[in-house]
Design an enzyme around this catalytic site. Structure first.
Site, PDB file in Angstrom:
ATOM      1  N   ARG A  54       1.116  -0.950   0.176  1.00 37.50           N
ATOM      2  CA  ARG A  54       0.172  -0.604  -0.057  1.00 37.50           C
ATOM      3  C   ARG A  54       0.844   0.975   0.099  1.00 37.50           C
ATOM      4  O   ARG A  54       1.198   2.185  -0.237  1.00 37.50           O
ATOM      5  CB  ARG A  54      -0.909   0.071   1.012  1.00 37.50           C
ATOM      6  CG  ARG A  54      -1.681   1.419   1.092  1.00 37.50           C
ATOM      7  CD  ARG A  54      -2.372   0.893   2.119  1.00 37.50           C
ATOM      8  NE  ARG A  54      -3.794   1.925   2.379  1.00 37.50           N
ATOM      9  CZ  ARG A  54      -3.511   2.997   3.845  1.00 37.50           C
ATOM     10  NH1 ARG A  54      -2.830   2.762   4.617  1.00 37.50           N
ATOM     11  NH2 ARG A  54      -5.099   4.404   3.837  1.00 37.50           N
ATOM     12  N   HIS A 103       0.539   4.105  -2.239  1.00 40.11           N
ATOM     13  CA  HIS A 103       0.316   5.699  -1.914  1.00 40.11           C
ATOM     14  C   HIS A 103       1.558   6.809  -2.378  1.00 40.11           C
ATOM     15  O   HIS A 103       0.453   8.102  -2.750  1.00 40.11           O
ATOM     16  CB  HIS A 103      -0.339   5.671  -0.469  1.00 40.11           C
ATOM     17  CG  HIS A 103      -1.297   5.661  -0.328  1.00 40.11           C
ATOM     18  ND1 HIS A 103      -1.486   5.778   1.351  1.00 40.11           N
ATOM     19  CD2 HIS A 103      -1.955   4.298  -0.093  1.00 40.11           C
ATOM     20  CE1 HIS A 103      -3.125   4.934   1.022  1.00 40.11           C
ATOM     21  NE2 HIS A 103      -3.416   4.539  -0.381  1.00 40.11           N
ATOM     22  N   ASN A 119      -3.462   8.670   4.797  1.00 41.43           N
ATOM     23  CA  ASN A 119      -2.298   8.050   5.291  1.00 41.43           C
ATOM     24  C   ASN A 119      -2.550   7.910   7.321  1.00 41.43           C
ATOM     25  O   ASN A 119      -1.988   7.366   7.841  1.00 41.43           O
ATOM     26  CB  ASN A 119      -1.418   8.979   5.167  1.00 41.43           C
ATOM     27  CG  ASN A 119      -0.782   8.255   3.853  1.00 41.43           C
ATOM     28  OD1 ASN A 119      -1.083   7.406   3.070  1.00 41.43           O
ATOM     29  ND2 ASN A 119       0.163   9.374   2.889  1.00 41.43           N
ATOM     30  N   HIS A 143      -5.970  -5.690  -2.722  1.00 40.80           N
ATOM     31  CA  HIS A 143      -7.086  -5.667  -1.617  1.00 40.80           C
ATOM     32  C   HIS A 143      -7.230  -7.344  -1.288  1.00 40.80           C
ATOM     33  O   HIS A 143      -8.541  -8.032   0.083  1.00 40.80           O
ATOM     34  CB  HIS A 143      -8.341  -5.223  -1.732  1.00 40.80           C
ATOM     35  CG  HIS A 143      -8.036  -3.491  -1.742  1.00 40.80           C
ATOM     36  ND1 HIS A 143      -9.121  -3.180  -1.950  1.00 40.80           N
ATOM     37  CD2 HIS A 143      -7.157  -2.996  -1.794  1.00 40.80           C
ATOM     38  CE1 HIS A 143      -9.249  -1.342  -1.760  1.00 40.80           C
ATOM     39  NE2 HIS A 143      -7.434  -1.515  -1.595  1.00 40.80           N
TER      40      HIS A 143
END
Length: 338
Positions: A66, A70, A98, A197
């Protein structure tokens, strides 16, 4: 003689192509085996430390993956997400997507410290993020791919960019498509990368609104699976337990596979941004892709790798751009007091 020269030239070009990774539309070239001479053990050091971290806490694999996502969605894959607030820099870690959710910074700190001891000021933090994402996926049973390297680290962060460009867990399908298109990624990339996911967990605050939204009960998609929402409500009451976490994939939460797509087709996607791939796809193209990935894990793996390589090349800094940070939390010109 001319034939021999031409053959040698063709072989040389083929070799160069094999050592060169894809470049992004707005970034520089990345190369395989970039650290072969300057830091030959770089990839091994990263992998071993990711392996230790994931063995200690399986959820860490998803957290490291992740972080790369990001990072790349804000100014490009330049490790800006790793910068702490200091001087004029306002950390992206404090931005909504975040704050209290981005994890794994200590793992990166440890890897960077080992690399700095072995090969001082050689391996960039941006390359570390790309490598740990690949290794985290593979260690959870997913595919392995060659990572193009040679990124430099950003000299700044973008707090506002993190709030603006990282999709929220309750995003609509139109918002998701626009967000990915802004990064040069298409709908196929959106669906493939959403498959990340299949591992990890999410906090109650990320999906509580969805499971208590009675409007959704009007749709057949949700009516058929009230039991699933009822189970989620038992984990996440209307108030309290904001930081309680629930697996994104209830079937095989610690294994990287295609069960995420099977969940979507059964109405068991955890996040609103997952379910909209089915409920808001009025033309049916995305649903068709979800069906393809649900029925063919190899196709999903192949597509995921292609999209990860594409994402990992977004607006990369190379050559004289940026720098190689000695500490991933601070630009080299910063000297924070201890």
């Amino acid at each position: 003689m001319e034939v021999i020269k031409s053959s040698l030239m063709i072989l040389a070009l083929l070799f160069l192509h094999g050592a060169m990774a894809d470049s992004n539309y707005n970034g520089g070239l990345l190369y395989f085996d970039y650290y072969k001479e300057s830091c030959p053990l770089a990839e091994e050091i990263v992998r071993r430390n990711v392996e230790v971290a994931v063995l200690k806490e399986p959820r860490m694999a998803a957290s490291l993956l992740r972080l790369h996502f990001h990072d790349c969605f804000v100014m490009g894959c330049d490790a800006s997400v790793l910068l702490d607030s200091y001087g004029d820099i306002q950390s992206e870690k404090q931005a909504g997507p975040n704050l209290n959710s981005a994890r794994g910074f200590e793992v990166i700190d440890e890897i960077k410290a080992i690399l700095e001891h072995a090969c001082p000021c050689t391996v960039s933090c941006a390359d570390i993020l790309a490598l740990i994402a690949r290794d985290a996926v593979e260690l959870r049973g997913g595919p392995r791919w060659e990572v193009g390297l040679g990124r430099k680290d950003s000299l700044k962060a973008s707090f506002n960019g993190a709030n603006q460009f990282i999709p929220a867990p309750n995003s609509s399908l139109d918002t998701l498509i626009a967000s990915f298109q802004a990064q040069g990624l298409d709908i196929w990339d959106l669906v493939a990368l959403s498959g990340s996911h299949t591992i990890g967990k999410s906090r109650c605050t990320s999906f509580r609104q969805r499971i208590y939204n009675n409007m959704e009960e009007e749709y057949d998609y949700y009516k058929r699976y009230k039991i699933f929402n009822g189970m989620l409500r038992s984990f996440c009451p209307r108030s309290r337990r904001d930081d309680a976490v629930v697996p994104l994939d209830f079937i095989t939460s610690a294994r990287f596979d295609n069960k995420y797509y099977i969940n979507l087709l059964q109405g068991k996607g955890l996040l609103g941004s997952d379910n909209v791939l089915i409920t808001q796809d009025h033309e049916g193209h995305i649903v068709k892709q979800v069906w393809s990935f649900a029925s063919d894990q190899r196709l999903f793996f192949k597509s995921f790798v292609k999209s990860m390589i594409k994402m990992g090349s977004i607006n990369v800094l190379t050559g004289e751009q940026g720098e190689i940070r000695r500490n991933c939390r601070f630009v080299n010109s910063a000297t924070p007091s201890k």
